[in-house]
Every structure is written in C-alpha cells, then in structure tokens.
Design a protein around this motif. Sequence first.
Motif, mmCIF file in Angstrom:
data_model
loop_
_atom_site.group_PDB
_atom_site.id
_atom_site.type_symbol
_atom_site.label_atom_id
_atom_site.label_comp_id
_atom_site.label_asym_id
_atom_site.label_seq_id
_atom_site.Cartn_x
_atom_site.Cartn_y
_atom_site.Cartn_z
ATOM 1 N N ASP A 15 4.292 9.590 2.451
ATOM 2 C CA ASP A 15 3.015 9.914 1.810
ATOM 3 C C ASP A 15 2.169 8.682 1.523
ATOM 4 O OD1 ASP A 15 3.672 12.607 1.824
ATOM 5 O OD2 ASP A 15 4.727 12.450 -0.109
ATOM 6 N N ASP A 37 -1.294 7.545 4.238
ATOM 7 C CA ASP A 37 -0.399 7.918 5.343
ATOM 8 C C ASP A 37 0.875 7.081 5.238
ATOM 9 O OD1 ASP A 37 0.582 9.147 7.568
ATOM 10 O OD2 ASP A 37 -1.190 8.811 8.813
ATOM 11 N N ASP A 57 -2.310 4.841 8.220
ATOM 12 C CA ASP A 57 -3.726 5.152 8.024
ATOM 13 C C ASP A 57 -4.646 4.118 8.669
ATOM 14 O OD1 ASP A 57 -3.464 2.962 6.385
ATOM 15 O OD2 ASP A 57 -3.791 4.037 4.514
ATOM 16 N N GLU A 82 -2.885 3.152 14.330
ATOM 17 C CA GLU A 82 -1.754 3.121 13.414
ATOM 18 C C GLU A 82 -1.076 1.749 13.462
ATOM 19 O OE1 GLU A 82 0.917 6.272 14.264
ATOM 20 O OE2 GLU A 82 -0.510 7.880 13.806
#
Length: 313
Positions: A15, A37, A57, A82
């Motif tokens: 998360d 992310d 992210d 990424e």
Amino acid sequence: MKRLLPNLLASGDDDGVIKLWDPRKPDAVRQYTHHFDFISDFMWLDDKKQLVATSGDGSLSVMDVRSKKVEPFAQSEDQEDELLSIIPIKGGQKVVVGTQLGILSIFNRKSGWGDCVDRIPGHPQSIDALCAIPSHYPNAHSTILTGSSDGLLRAVQLLPTKLLGVVADHGEFPIERIAVDMGGEGRWVGSAGHEEMLKLTDLKEVFEDDDKEGSDGEAQSDEEGAGAVGEGPGSDEEEEEDKAAGVEAEVSAEPEGEDDEGEEAQEASGGEEEPVEQPRQRKRKKEQDPLNMAKRKKGKNTVEAEPTFFADL
C-alpha cells in the motif's frame, strides 16, 4: 525490509506505507504514508542518516530518520515509470534506479532528488534488482549487477556504459534478489528468482575471464604480428633458394659444354638489352618530330611549299 542501524529497521508494504521499527518495542516507531503504491526497494545513506525508498507510483522519497516529522525530507517528480530497485555508485555521489521499462535512471545527489540527470536504456525487460560489487574488482565504483525479469543476471559498467557480460541465467524466471558476500572476499554472488532454486556464481571467474581474454587477445595479436614480420625474410630466402635450385636444375639438364657458352650468351644479351631498347625509343621520338613541327606551325597564316606541289594539283 532494510536494516538501517543496530536497533532500527525499515519496512515497506504493497500500500506504499513505510514503517520504522525498533526490535526492542512491539509497535512501529514511525510511519510514512506519502506513497500510494507498493514500496519496491530501500537504500540507506549512512553519512546523512537518510532512508531512500523507491515506489511503484513512479517516485522516490528521502526520509531523515533523525527527524520526528512524518513527511519525507525530499521526494522526486513522477518519473512516469515504476521504480523497482536502487543502489549507490561513485562512492555514494550518484544513485542508480532500475525501472519497469528496463531503463537505468541516474540521480545526482548534488543536483537534488527532484529528477534524474541521465537515463540509460538497454535492458529488454524490467530491472527488478541491483547489487554492487566489492571494491577490489576492476571499476568497482561504477560497475553493478542487474537482475532482470528476463532471467539474466548481468554485469554492467556505467559512465561510460558498457555491458561486461551475463553472470547467471535463470531461464524464463524473473530475478527478484541479488546479494554478494561483502564480508568475505566478495567472490560469490547469490541470485534468487521465481524458481525453487538459489544460484551461486563465482564472480572471480567472471571478471578474471574478461581480463584473461583481453590479455590473451593482446598476446595473440603480438604473436601474429611477430609471425607476419618473421615470415617476410623467410619467404624471400625460400624464394631465392627455389630460384637457385631451379637454375641448378636447368644447368644440370643442359650439356656441360654448352652451359658456359649459354650462360655467357645470356649474360651478354642480358647486359646489352637495356642499352639497345633506349635508342629505339629515342628513334621513335625522332619519327614524331614532323608531327610536332606541324603542331608548332598551327596558327600561322603562311605555309612554305614548292610551286611544283600546286602544279601537280
């Protein structure tokens, strides 16, 4: 996870939450939630006591563990890719980040963490893991090991960029982690992928083979050059010996009485050939004299001729 200090650990989850842990306490010491992310990798800067994290992210962030703030010390712009792995080079002055598109992004600490200063393409697939090599290997300050999702563990030299070779092959399985036994001689590198196997590769053989190939290539080129130089005189001597053998064979084939006369005639004719040809060439030049005279008379309005010449017309 990343071990930062003897009593400080860092963890990052899917998360994007980063937590600092003290093993002596049951709960997290601090928590950062600025990423949205997954956290892919950590890098510890011991000189500044800063933790650098890469995220899916598209950004990396720098956190000062000595500060009590829950906000990062710095965060980069969105790299539009990424960020999967990170490692320092050049003695910690620059940082290399592996991306999903197979590009190595280089950040300069002196220029700040806002954006990368260089991008190095070349990997066909994502760069999931990065690792440094021991300092006693050649160009260790700018050479890294890259683990890609194509299953290849590569040795890459940066600035200038050069692919040194493939260290290990995991087949079709992506490489997730790389580690070198820095505490020892730095001889073995371990790589783990999605298959149920841990591969250990001898780094010493990889880099020594490159050095041997370079030295052997130079030695072979030197030997070839020496052979080429040595073949010149040898070939001339062989030709002279062959010519001498041929002359002796011709002489032995002819009668003894005629040998001396034939040789004398050949020498005499051979000696007179050059002076005879020169006069012939001169005579030919003299034959061209009338043409030259005619050329010289071009442009004149009068021509000297005998009257009988016109009477015949």
